[in-house]
Design a protein around this motif. Structure first.
Motif, PDB file in Angstrom:
ATOM      1  N   CYS A 166       8.701   7.998  -6.403  1.00  0.00           N
ATOM      2  CA  CYS A 166       8.471   9.431  -6.237  1.00  0.00           C
ATOM      3  C   CYS A 166       7.173   9.861  -6.926  1.00  0.00           C
ATOM      4  CB  CYS A 166       9.656  10.217  -6.803  1.00  0.00           C
ATOM      5  SG  CYS A 166      11.204   9.967  -5.905  1.00  0.00           S
ATOM      6  N   LEU A 167       6.956   9.345  -8.140  1.00  0.00           N
ATOM      7  CA  LEU A 167       5.727   9.673  -8.858  1.00  0.00           C
ATOM      8  C   LEU A 167       4.498   9.171  -8.112  1.00  0.00           C
ATOM      9  CD1 LEU A 167       6.718   8.981 -12.578  1.00  0.00           C
ATOM     10  CD2 LEU A 167       6.294  11.204 -11.507  1.00  0.00           C
ATOM     11  N   GLN A 168       4.599   7.968  -7.549  1.00  0.00           N
ATOM     12  CA  GLN A 168       3.472   7.414  -6.801  1.00  0.00           C
ATOM     13  C   GLN A 168       3.127   8.304  -5.615  1.00  0.00           C
ATOM     14  OE1 GLN A 168       4.235   3.797  -4.599  1.00  0.00           O
ATOM     15  NE2 GLN A 168       2.172   3.025  -4.986  1.00  0.00           N
ATOM     16  N   THR A 169       4.143   8.789  -4.926  1.00  0.00           N
ATOM     17  CA  THR A 169       3.907   9.675  -3.786  1.00  0.00           C
ATOM     18  C   THR A 169       3.248  10.972  -4.237  1.00  0.00           C
ATOM     19  OG1 THR A 169       5.836   8.768  -2.633  1.00  0.00           O
ATOM     20  CG2 THR A 169       5.012  10.892  -1.878  1.00  0.00           C
ATOM     21  N   GLY A 170       3.743  11.540  -5.332  1.00  0.00           N
ATOM     22  CA  GLY A 170       3.168  12.776  -5.837  1.00  0.00           C
ATOM     23  C   GLY A 170       1.720  12.611  -6.287  1.00  0.00           C
ATOM     24  N   LEU A 171       1.430  11.514  -6.992  1.00  0.00           N
ATOM     25  CA  LEU A 171       0.064  11.261  -7.451  1.00  0.00           C
ATOM     26  C   LEU A 171      -0.882  11.028  -6.283  1.00  0.00           C
ATOM     27  CD1 LEU A 171       0.808   8.946 -10.527  1.00  0.00           C
ATOM     28  CD2 LEU A 171       0.036  11.333 -10.567  1.00  0.00           C
ATOM     29  N   ARG A 172      -0.378  10.349  -5.253  1.00  0.00           N
ATOM     30  CA  ARG A 172      -1.234  10.115  -4.087  1.00  0.00           C
ATOM     31  C   ARG A 172      -1.576  11.427  -3.395  1.00  0.00           C
ATOM     32  NH1 ARG A 172       1.684   6.570  -1.768  1.00  0.00           N
ATOM     33  NH2 ARG A 172       2.781   7.946  -0.315  1.00  0.00           N
ATOM     34  N   ARG A 173      -0.602  12.326  -3.269  1.00  0.00           N
ATOM     35  CA  ARG A 173      -0.869  13.622  -2.638  1.00  0.00           C
ATOM     36  C   ARG A 173      -1.843  14.447  -3.495  1.00  0.00           C
ATOM     37  NH1 ARG A 173       2.359  15.368   1.484  1.00  0.00           N
ATOM     38  NH2 ARG A 173       1.929  17.541   0.900  1.00  0.00           N
ATOM     39  N   ARG A 174      -1.689  14.397  -4.833  1.00  0.00           N
ATOM     40  CA  ARG A 174      -2.586  15.143  -5.704  1.00  0.00           C
ATOM     41  C   ARG A 174      -4.010  14.597  -5.605  1.00  0.00           C
ATOM     42  NH1 ARG A 174      -1.142  15.543 -11.979  1.00  0.00           N
ATOM     43  NH2 ARG A 174       0.583  16.753 -11.077  1.00  0.00           N
ATOM     44  N   ALA A 175      -4.141  13.262  -5.546  1.00  0.00           N
ATOM     45  CA  ALA A 175      -5.474  12.664  -5.446  1.00  0.00           C
ATOM     46  C   ALA A 175      -6.160  13.071  -4.150  1.00  0.00           C
ATOM     47  CB  ALA A 175      -5.364  11.146  -5.544  1.00  0.00           C
ATOM     48  N   LYS A 176      -5.423  13.086  -3.062  1.00  0.00           N
ATOM     49  CA  LYS A 176      -6.015  13.507  -1.780  1.00  0.00           C
ATOM     50  C   LYS A 176      -6.454  14.972  -1.845  1.00  0.00           C
ATOM     51  CE  LYS A 176      -3.729  10.292   1.387  1.00  0.00           C
ATOM     52  NZ  LYS A 176      -2.820  10.164   2.561  1.00  0.00           N
ATOM     53  N   ALA A 177      -5.598  15.798  -2.446  1.00  0.00           N
ATOM     54  CA  ALA A 177      -5.934  17.224  -2.525  1.00  0.00           C
ATOM     55  C   ALA A 177      -7.171  17.450  -3.389  1.00  0.00           C
ATOM     56  CB  ALA A 177      -4.741  17.994  -3.089  1.00  0.00           C
ATOM     57  N   SER A 178      -7.329  16.664  -4.462  1.00  0.00           N
ATOM     58  CA  SER A 178      -8.486  16.843  -5.344  1.00  0.00           C
ATOM     59  C   SER A 178      -9.795  16.476  -4.666  1.00  0.00           C
ATOM     60  CB  SER A 178      -8.300  16.008  -6.615  1.00  0.00           C
ATOM     61  OG  SER A 178      -8.303  14.622  -6.306  1.00  0.00           O
ATOM     62  N   TYR A 179      -9.727  15.615  -3.640  1.00  0.00           N
ATOM     63  CA  TYR A 179     -10.929  15.229  -2.891  1.00  0.00           C
ATOM     64  C   TYR A 179     -11.008  15.924  -1.532  1.00  0.00           C
ATOM     65  CZ  TYR A 179     -11.794  11.559  -6.326  1.00  0.00           C
ATOM     66  OH  TYR A 179     -12.056  10.881  -7.494  1.00  0.00           O
ATOM     67  N   ASP A 180     -10.193  16.967  -1.379  1.00  0.00           N
ATOM     68  CA  ASP A 180     -10.163  17.756  -0.133  1.00  0.00           C
ATOM     69  C   ASP A 180      -9.841  16.898   1.086  1.00  0.00           C
ATOM     70  OD1 ASP A 180     -10.806  20.130  -1.452  1.00  0.00           O
ATOM     71  OD2 ASP A 180     -12.954  19.674  -1.361  1.00  0.00           O
ATOM     72  N   VAL A 181      -9.006  15.881   0.879  1.00  0.00           N
ATOM     73  CA  VAL A 181      -8.523  15.053   1.988  1.00  0.00           C
ATOM     74  C   VAL A 181      -7.194  15.621   2.453  1.00  0.00           C
ATOM     75  CG1 VAL A 181      -7.768  12.745   2.686  1.00  0.00           C
ATOM     76  CG2 VAL A 181      -9.678  13.014   1.090  1.00  0.00           C
ATOM     77  N   PRO A 182      -7.042  15.890   3.741  1.00  0.00           N
ATOM     78  CA  PRO A 182      -5.789  16.494   4.226  1.00  0.00           C
ATOM     79  C   PRO A 182      -4.575  15.598   3.922  1.00  0.00           C
ATOM     80  CG  PRO A 182      -7.492  16.579   5.916  1.00  0.00           C
ATOM     81  CD  PRO A 182      -8.022  15.696   4.824  1.00  0.00           C
ATOM     82  N   ASN A 183      -3.509  16.202   3.448  1.00  0.00           N
ATOM     83  CA  ASN A 183      -2.258  15.504   3.200  1.00  0.00           C
ATOM     84  C   ASN A 183      -1.356  15.584   4.420  1.00  0.00           C
ATOM     85  OD1 ASN A 183      -1.809  14.259   0.561  1.00  0.00           O
ATOM     86  ND2 ASN A 183      -2.309  16.271  -0.283  1.00  0.00           N
ATOM     87  N   PRO A 184      -0.593  14.537   4.695  1.00  0.00           N
ATOM     88  CA  PRO A 184       0.419  14.640   5.750  1.00  0.00           C
ATOM     89  C   PRO A 184       1.510  15.610   5.321  1.00  0.00           C
ATOM     90  CG  PRO A 184       0.663  12.573   4.555  1.00  0.00           C
ATOM     91  CD  PRO A 184      -0.594  13.209   4.058  1.00  0.00           C
ATOM     92  N   PRO A 185       2.368  16.028   6.240  1.00  0.00           N
ATOM     93  CA  PRO A 185       3.459  16.941   5.846  1.00  0.00           C
ATOM     94  C   PRO A 185       4.307  16.344   4.724  1.00  0.00           C
ATOM     95  CG  PRO A 185       3.309  16.753   8.237  1.00  0.00           C
ATOM     96  CD  PRO A 185       2.366  15.738   7.680  1.00  0.00           C
ATOM     97  N   LEU A 186       4.807  17.211   3.852  1.00  0.00           N
ATOM     98  CA  LEU A 186       5.583  16.752   2.698  1.00  0.00           C
ATOM     99  C   LEU A 186       6.808  15.965   3.130  1.00  0.00           C
ATOM    100  CD1 LEU A 186       5.985  16.723  -0.343  1.00  0.00           C
ATOM    101  CD2 LEU A 186       7.181  18.923  -0.140  1.00  0.00           C
ATOM    102  N   TRP A 187       7.436  16.407   4.237  1.00  0.00           N
ATOM    103  CA  TRP A 187       8.646  15.715   4.680  1.00  0.00           C
ATOM    104  C   TRP A 187       8.343  14.274   5.108  1.00  0.00           C
ATOM    105  CZ3 TRP A 187       8.834  13.602   9.492  1.00  0.00           C
ATOM    106  CH2 TRP A 187       7.943  14.082  10.455  1.00  0.00           C
ATOM    107  N   LEU A 188       7.130  14.067   5.645  1.00  0.00           N
ATOM    108  CA  LEU A 188       6.758  12.724   6.084  1.00  0.00           C
ATOM    109  C   LEU A 188       6.549  11.806   4.879  1.00  0.00           C
ATOM    110  CD1 LEU A 188       6.056  10.807   8.364  1.00  0.00           C
ATOM    111  CD2 LEU A 188       3.697  11.651   8.279  1.00  0.00           C
ATOM    112  N   ASP A 189       5.856  12.313   3.857  1.00  0.00           N
ATOM    113  CA  ASP A 189       5.677  11.516   2.644  1.00  0.00           C
ATOM    114  C   ASP A 189       7.019  11.236   1.969  1.00  0.00           C
ATOM    115  OD1 ASP A 189       3.032  10.906   2.629  1.00  0.00           O
ATOM    116  OD2 ASP A 189       2.403  12.589   1.364  1.00  0.00           O
ATOM    117  N   ALA A 190       7.909  12.241   1.986  1.00  0.00           N
ATOM    118  CA  ALA A 190       9.234  12.045   1.397  1.00  0.00           C
ATOM    119  C   ALA A 190      10.011  10.967   2.145  1.00  0.00           C
ATOM    120  CB  ALA A 190      10.011  13.353   1.409  1.00  0.00           C
TER     121      ALA A 190
END
Length: 377
Positions: A166-190
């Motif tokens: 779960c932490l890995q998924t959260g950190l990956r989404r935060r890293a993408k957001a910090s570089y303005d890379v679009p994140n997939p829908p939260l439900w898909l990552d979950a």
């Protein structure tokens, strides 16, 4: 490969009348696969770098007998004996790597000679005599009666791994957001994180469901599987997060170009073979702990199983591509086929024929796939 593993399990479970997916059989498969799985993780990198090691079984036998002899005959503590075995394994592996890296001798030829030489050395160390291993703590490394961590520790381990996913998924989404890379829908990552989490929980539940009749409580996760998992995680980190891992894949993709851009090809090759020595020592320790003895036949034929596990897991014999997770799945597929055929009372000769043909099919699939995709690397 995950789907192939699931299909293999379902077919053998039906043919065996439900025995294949029983907790006892799955527990045994997990234990039996650990040694091959540990060595297969580093064999993947060797093949990726366009080399091969045919001597892994013989070197493991040599190191295993040496460790057992130092413990039984010389009276050494298992830690001292294991460190001595580690030193010998690294020397042997670096010696073979140096012949390949420095002199340009093909690794196939070098390790083929090593296959025969170190099998003989395994016999000479103890004069062909079996060396018993009696240290109770050391025996736990091989699984067996007391070779598991128990129910509570297994569930704690499962909880830690699920939280880590779960932490890995959260950190990956935060890293993408910090570089303005679009994140997939939260439900898909979950959902993506939920699949391995369910596998972890299901595996632990299965291991906790197996109980040796003479014991008061279930076994839990076997220690050899923990060792295998730890090795796989470390190798995955090396592959994805270190310069050494990137160099290995660059060398496999194009050795000449790698040398031209400044990659120290010789040094990386020596480091790769040294890493092979470390993991061979770990596999040897688990093997003699599981057998409670060191024998000169230890590791016979294992080189074929580890290469098959790597290839079935998607590692290309042409070099340049492969994955640690693939080697894990490949080792499980190999052991599942062997275990399923054993449950069906198939003779050992026919089992060897079938497993050999499975390896050929995997290689043919790799060749055909590369032709279709135009990848000739």
């Amino acid at each position: 490969m995950g789907l192939v593993l699931v299909a293999t399990a379902i077919v053998f479970n039906i043919l065996s009348g439900g025995l294949f997916l029983s907790p006892e059989n799955l527990y045994n498969i997990a234990q039996q696969t650990a040694v091959v799985g540990v060595v297969a993780t580093v064999v993947v990198l060797v093949i990726v770098a366009r080399h091969i090691d045919l001597s892994v079984g013989s070197v493991m036998g040599f190191v295993g007998v040496l460790i057992a002899t130092l413990m039984y005959t010389a009276g050494w503590h298992w830690v001292e004996a294991s460190l001595a075995g580690l030193g010998v394994a690294i020397v042997v592996s670096v010696y073979q790597g140096a012949l390949t890296a420095m002199l340009g001798v093909p690794s196939f030829v070098v390790t083929l000679g090593g296959l025969m030489s170190f099998r003989g050395a395994a016999f000479l160390v103890a004069d062909g005599k079996t060396q018993p291993v009696s240290d109770l703590f050391f025996q736990r490394l091989g699984g067996g009666f007391d070779g598991a961590i128990g129910v509570q520790a297994s569930w704690v381990l499962a909880a830690v791994l699920v939280v880590a996913l779960c932490l890995q998924t959260g950190l990956r989404r935060r890293a993408k957001a910090s570089y303005d890379v679009p994140n997939p829908p939260l439900w898909l990552d979950a959902l993506v994180a939920a699949v391995p989490a369910l596998i972890v929980v299901g595996f632990v539940a299965t291991m906790n469901a197996y109980q040796i009749p003479s014991k008061d409580e279930p076994q839990g996760v076997p220690i050899p599987v923990l060792i295998w998992g730890g090795v796989a995680l470390v190798l995955s980190f090396i592959v994805h997060r270190t310069r050494f891992g990137r160099y290995v894949f660059a060398m496999g993709g194009n050795p000449e170009a790698a040398a031209l851009v400044g990659i120290p090809v010789r040094r990386v090759t020596l480091m790769l073979f040294a890493l092979m020595g470390v993991l061979i020592t770990i596999a040897a320790m688990v093997s003699i702990a599981r057998l409670n003895a060191g024998t000169n036949s230890l590791g016979t034929g294992m080189e074929l199983y580890v290469i098959a596990a790597a290839v079935i897991g998607g590692t290309s014999l042409a070099g340049g591509s492969g994955s640690i997770l693939g080697s894990v799945l490949g080792a499980l597929i190999m052991q599942s086929i062997d275990s399923g055929l054993l449950l069906l009372d198939i003779s050992i000769g026919l089992r060897y024929v079938i497993i050999g043909q499975v390896l050929i099919v995997a290689v043919v699939f790799d060749v055909v796939y590369r032709r279709m995709t135009g990848d000739t690397a």
